[in-house]
Design an enzyme around this catalytic site. Sequence first.
Site, short mmCIF file in Angstrom:
data_model
loop_
_atom_site.label_atom_id
_atom_site.label_comp_id
_atom_site.label_asym_id
_atom_site.label_seq_id
_atom_site.Cartn_x
_atom_site.Cartn_y
_atom_site.Cartn_z
N GLY B 38 5.90 -2.28 -0.95
CA GLY B 38 4.99 -1.61 -1.86
C GLY B 38 5.67 -0.77 -2.93
CE LYS B 194 -25.19 18.25 -11.38
NZ LYS B 194 -24.76 17.56 -12.59
#
Lengths: 319, 319
Positions: B38, B194
Amino acid sequence: DKRLALVTGRAYPEQATETAHYLGTEVLPTTAYDFANGEMYVRYTEPIRGADVFIMQAHTQPINKWIMEQLIMIDAAKRASARSITVVAPFFGYSRQDKKHLGREPITAKLMFTLMRAAGADRVMTVDLHAAQEQGFFNGPVDHLTAMPILLDYMRDRLPLDNTTIVSPDAGRIKVSEQWAAKLGGLPLAFIHKTRDTTRPNHAEAHGIIGEVKDRDCVVIDDMIDTAGTICEAVRTLHDHGAKSVTLVATHGLLSGPAVERLKDSGVKEIVLTDTVPIPEEKRLPNMTVLSAAPLLAAGIRSVFESRSVSNLLNGLPE
Amino acid sequence: DKRLALVTGRAYPEQATETAHYLGTEVLPTTAYDFANGEMYVRYTEPIRGADVFIMQAHTQPINKWIMEQLIMIDAAKRASARSITVVAPFFGYSRQDKKHLGREPITAKLMFTLMRAAGADRVMTVDLHAAQEQGFFNGPVDHLTAMPILLDYMRDRLPLDNTTIVSPDAGRIKVSEQWAAKLGGLPLAFIHKTRDTTRPNHAEAHGIIGEVKDRDCVVIDDMIDTAGTICEAVRTLHDHGAKSVTLVATHGLLSGPAVERLKDSGVKEIVLTDTVPIPEEKRLPNMTVLSAAPLLAAGIRSVFESRSVSNLLNGLPE
Ligand SMILES: Nc1ncnc2c1ncn2[C@@H]1O[C@H](COP(=O)(O)O)[C@@H](O)[C@H]1O
Ligand SMILES: Nc1ncnc2c1ncn2[C@@H]1O[C@H](COP(=O)(O)O)[C@@H](O)[C@H]1O
């Protein structure tokens, strides 16, 4: 007064737990998760103000994610007023990219040390760097531990010492093999002579052997087993040259891609590794022994915390 | 004499190609691949010595990998004797983690700027940061572009200007909505009121509306659409309050996880985005318009290269 805080990323928390056990402490809890777009969130659940913080992370796959998580943990520790921050990376990712082979290449190992420093790390603790020179890549103290004592301890009783040859898979690793040969009372040495095909990563061609291996029990010492291409080539070469048995010993068992298949088919007698990266159950072959790196890491952490020398961790191993 | 070198990571090379086209140049070739474990390898195939290098990368998933690749490219460019290195990150990853909400949290946006600087970046170019203050996180010049001209240009002809209300989905974004309303000749404004549930990431609860939306064609302006949770809540609230139509406009179309499903079911008229991150074919709804960010990026790069002001990229757009 001094306080030790051991924390871990999500790559291999079991290793931190085990290390904490050897230290007679516990891993401090952390909240960590991925947001929907892959960004990560980390928070220390308990105070670490004034503590000597050790941030453990295994540089395993997905390696870039786990390195980034460790960097984020460093940043969080710094902002939480840690007294000191030590990165514990038992296998140090990118340590093989330690020099330019061609123009316009990065030196990624150096970059990783630079990033850790920039994030706020005071020290780095790691085990068996691909090249010891990389200690110089960090602008601060590096505690460079070796898993050799752990591996040696295990091997010593299992070897027919009168018939063992220590084999270096690569001219570049002869020094470590020499140390092994010496520690085991002056065993004979051999090394595989090969040319590397630089255009194909993870490939190498084995060629011949310098030293006597016929009818010998050979122990091949390497720092890591990644795709196992090189090392299985070495095993084949040794068998071709009449070796009686071949045992593989390495600190870092990355075991990427075709590694396990290759090892299975290699005719090797035993594979001895440590768990500087996690080795999941499904990668463990019947003839594979995985030794815990936790005692070594615990000893290293204790030495740093108590400001003692880490230079002779052989004697400092707990238990 | 000066030389511009445009290079790209692997996350969204098409954008670099398109940007190069607007600049009348070509993307310099790079060798890049993943090793088996990787770790990534990057190399510039052609000389960049003395060049002003622009390193483009989309901070899309897997985001940590692509940010790391960009850091590695910076290191390689520095070692290849680039004259200057500009990071081009059209969407800047981690830009939402720009402050501590709780103790022992990181400020990951700051960390990312720090890492880029440490790797060797001289400048950073980005589009519509989550908070403009983050320019101060980089110890060097930041070219903070805005996609507003691109989005405005597209929207202007499509709106019934006599019936449009600009809606901010969030009190925190009213300033941008104000700019939109002004640019479109003084349109009325509204905003959704909100409260955010901080214990559940990617969730928010819409409550009420300040301003008049009944029978109006509403245009909701946001910086990004990630999981689309907040914004679809806003759409619902607007419909509940009698809006005639709702159009969503945002710079960054991250479209993570359930985003596309939510948008599909939201009853929204149109979704207008730019491609600061790639939006693959399978995420493109019939009522979604994706505008290219390449003209803007090209204009920004040209301005930096020619040492001209980037402050009015509205007039500086090529073509
Ligand atoms: N992650 C990796 N996997 C495989 N090969 C690598 C990796 N990183 C670097 N290399 C290569 O390994 C070689 C370095 O090993 P060495 O010559 O033993 O120091 C170089 O040819 C590198 O390009
Ligand atoms: N990648 C992410 N995805 C979702 N939420 C995030 C992400 N990064 C940060 N946040 C949260 O988003 C909020 C920041 O947005 P804001 O309050 O609009 O500045 C904070 O509550 C963050 O914890």
